[in-house]
Design a protein around this motif. Sequence first.
Motif, PDB file in Angstrom:
ATOM      1  N   LEU A 196       1.547 -25.918 -23.073  1.00 64.08           N
ATOM      2  CA  LEU A 196       2.125 -25.853 -21.723  1.00 64.08           C
ATOM      3  C   LEU A 196       2.668 -24.454 -21.439  1.00 64.08           C
ATOM      4  CD1 LEU A 196       4.107 -29.210 -21.911  1.00 64.08           C
ATOM      5  CD2 LEU A 196       1.832 -28.863 -20.938  1.00 64.08           C
ATOM      6  N   GLN A 197       1.868 -23.627 -20.777  1.00 65.10           N
ATOM      7  CA  GLN A 197       2.338 -22.288 -20.413  1.00 65.10           C
ATOM      8  C   GLN A 197       3.259 -22.338 -19.190  1.00 65.10           C
ATOM      9  OE1 GLN A 197      -1.102 -22.881 -20.829  1.00 65.10           O
ATOM     10  NE2 GLN A 197      -1.067 -22.181 -22.957  1.00 65.10           N
ATOM     11  N   ARG A 198       2.946 -23.207 -18.245  1.00 62.36           N
ATOM     12  CA  ARG A 198       3.745 -23.363 -17.021  1.00 62.36           C
ATOM     13  C   ARG A 198       4.139 -24.835 -16.926  1.00 62.36           C
ATOM     14  NH1 ARG A 198       4.627 -20.993 -11.803  1.00 62.36           N
ATOM     15  NH2 ARG A 198       4.532 -22.486 -10.092  1.00 62.36           N
ATOM     16  N   ASN A 199       5.357 -25.134 -17.313  1.00 63.19           N
ATOM     17  CA  ASN A 199       5.819 -26.515 -17.415  1.00 63.19           C
ATOM     18  C   ASN A 199       6.883 -26.778 -16.345  1.00 63.19           C
ATOM     19  OD1 ASN A 199       6.669 -29.035 -18.159  1.00 63.19           O
ATOM     20  ND2 ASN A 199       7.090 -28.527 -20.291  1.00 63.19           N
ATOM     21  N   GLY A 212      11.529 -18.598 -12.050  1.00 67.37           N
ATOM     22  CA  GLY A 212      11.097 -18.557 -10.655  1.00 67.37           C
ATOM     23  C   GLY A 212       9.953 -19.487 -10.314  1.00 67.37           C
ATOM     24  N   ALA A 213       9.739 -20.519 -11.116  1.00 73.22           N
ATOM     25  CA  ALA A 213       8.639 -21.454 -10.837  1.00 73.22           C
ATOM     26  C   ALA A 213       8.871 -22.231  -9.551  1.00 73.22           C
ATOM     27  CB  ALA A 213       8.468 -22.417 -12.012  1.00 73.22           C
ATOM     28  N   TYR A 214      10.146 -22.452  -9.219  1.00 74.57           N
ATOM     29  CA  TYR A 214      10.494 -23.142  -7.978  1.00 74.57           C
ATOM     30  C   TYR A 214      10.988 -22.103  -6.968  1.00 74.57           C
ATOM     31  CZ  TYR A 214      10.394 -27.626 -10.449  1.00 74.57           C
ATOM     32  OH  TYR A 214      10.000 -28.732 -11.169  1.00 74.57           O
ATOM     33  N   ILE A 218      13.985 -24.263  -2.357  1.00 79.36           N
ATOM     34  CA  ILE A 218      13.832 -25.608  -2.917  1.00 79.36           C
ATOM     35  C   ILE A 218      14.821 -25.832  -4.049  1.00 79.36           C
ATOM     36  CG2 ILE A 218      12.267 -27.112  -4.211  1.00 79.36           C
ATOM     37  CD1 ILE A 218       9.972 -25.967  -2.594  1.00 79.36           C
ATOM     38  N   TRP A 219      15.010 -24.816  -4.876  1.00 79.00           N
ATOM     39  CA  TRP A 219      15.925 -24.951  -6.004  1.00 79.00           C
ATOM     40  C   TRP A 219      17.362 -25.185  -5.518  1.00 79.00           C
ATOM     41  CZ3 TRP A 219      14.906 -26.307 -10.650  1.00 79.00           C
ATOM     42  CH2 TRP A 219      15.880 -26.170 -11.653  1.00 79.00           C
ATOM     43  N   ILE A 220      17.762 -24.492  -4.461  1.00 79.81           N
ATOM     44  CA  ILE A 220      19.104 -24.680  -3.901  1.00 79.81           C
ATOM     45  C   ILE A 220      19.265 -26.110  -3.391  1.00 79.81           C
ATOM     46  CG2 ILE A 220      20.641 -24.044  -1.998  1.00 79.81           C
ATOM     47  CD1 ILE A 220      19.569 -21.181  -2.238  1.00 79.81           C
ATOM     48  N   ILE A 221      18.255 -26.625  -2.702  1.00 81.26           N
ATOM     49  CA  ILE A 221      18.333 -27.962  -2.117  1.00 81.26           C
ATOM     50  C   ILE A 221      18.447 -29.036  -3.197  1.00 81.26           C
ATOM     51  CG2 ILE A 221      17.085 -29.699  -0.768  1.00 81.26           C
ATOM     52  CD1 ILE A 221      15.879 -27.358   0.848  1.00 81.26           C
TER      53      ILE A 221
END
Length: 303
Positions: A196-199, A212-214, A218-221
């Motif tokens: 899993l490189q991007r999980n 920074g994937a999100y 969106i992360w704040i919400i």
Amino acid sequence: MKQLIFLLLSIFVSSCSSVLNSTKIDYLTSNYCQPTIEYDYSKLEIPKQKNLKQDSILKANLSLHDILISNAIGIETYLTQYLQIKKDTLKRLVLKQKITDRLILTSIEINALASELDCNGERINKLSDYVNGLNNKKTKNLTVASVTIGALTTVAAVLVKNNNSSNAVAVSGGLLSAGLGAFTIAPKGKKIELKLQRNLLRNIWYNDNSNGAYPNSIWIIINEKQFSNSGKNDLQESIKNRWLQYNFDGKIDAKTQTLFFDDGGIYTADDLYTRANMLNELQATIRSLEQDLKSLSLKLNSL
């Protein structure tokens, strides 16, 4: 007698669990769902001129829910200016366009992230179906072999006239049939190695978006309690708690945590099925954020 024992040992060895190594699954084990480019947010201007006057203007016109959404997507300053201007129609149009652009961008971010989660859920589910298919085929073959050997043993025991030989055939055949039956009750099954490189599950589990994937909005919400129905836990906490209780029975060991939330490892078909469900559940939560944008959009249209 020796041939029967050798056959039993051969079946036992072939029934042990093994990691699949086939070009047929290479495509599914590689993450073709992740973005092909890295998103550049450096040129996205987020106004940060918050002050007491701005707070009072927003509170007089918007609910706390809509103020928090405005803050998350970076339109508080635009909104304040828009609410203050009454007669300058052109300036109001410019400000409303900036607000609308930001709402559209946030909607695109929500759908892009949800699409990646959806794609991964389908990918992992297909892997699970493939492994299950192999395991079911093996179990079917073992069942047929067990029934066949049981029948042949009965016939052979009747045909052999020597009592000692007859008993030996019956015992050996019975052991072999029982051994095959045991394998069908608790089959080892095939497994798959998945790196899993991007999980996307990792960010939620550890409450860490440093990679920074999100998108920031969106992360704040999902880290604001006001956006959950209960108001007691934010969405990130709620998702993690559901995973812990319903997927891991309230506790999780280090090996399982690494498997699902770190770099991956060796997955059974059940593990893959669980992971696919978690991805789909997270996708549904992310898509539900559109409801929060709808609330703010409806309010803006009435101002």
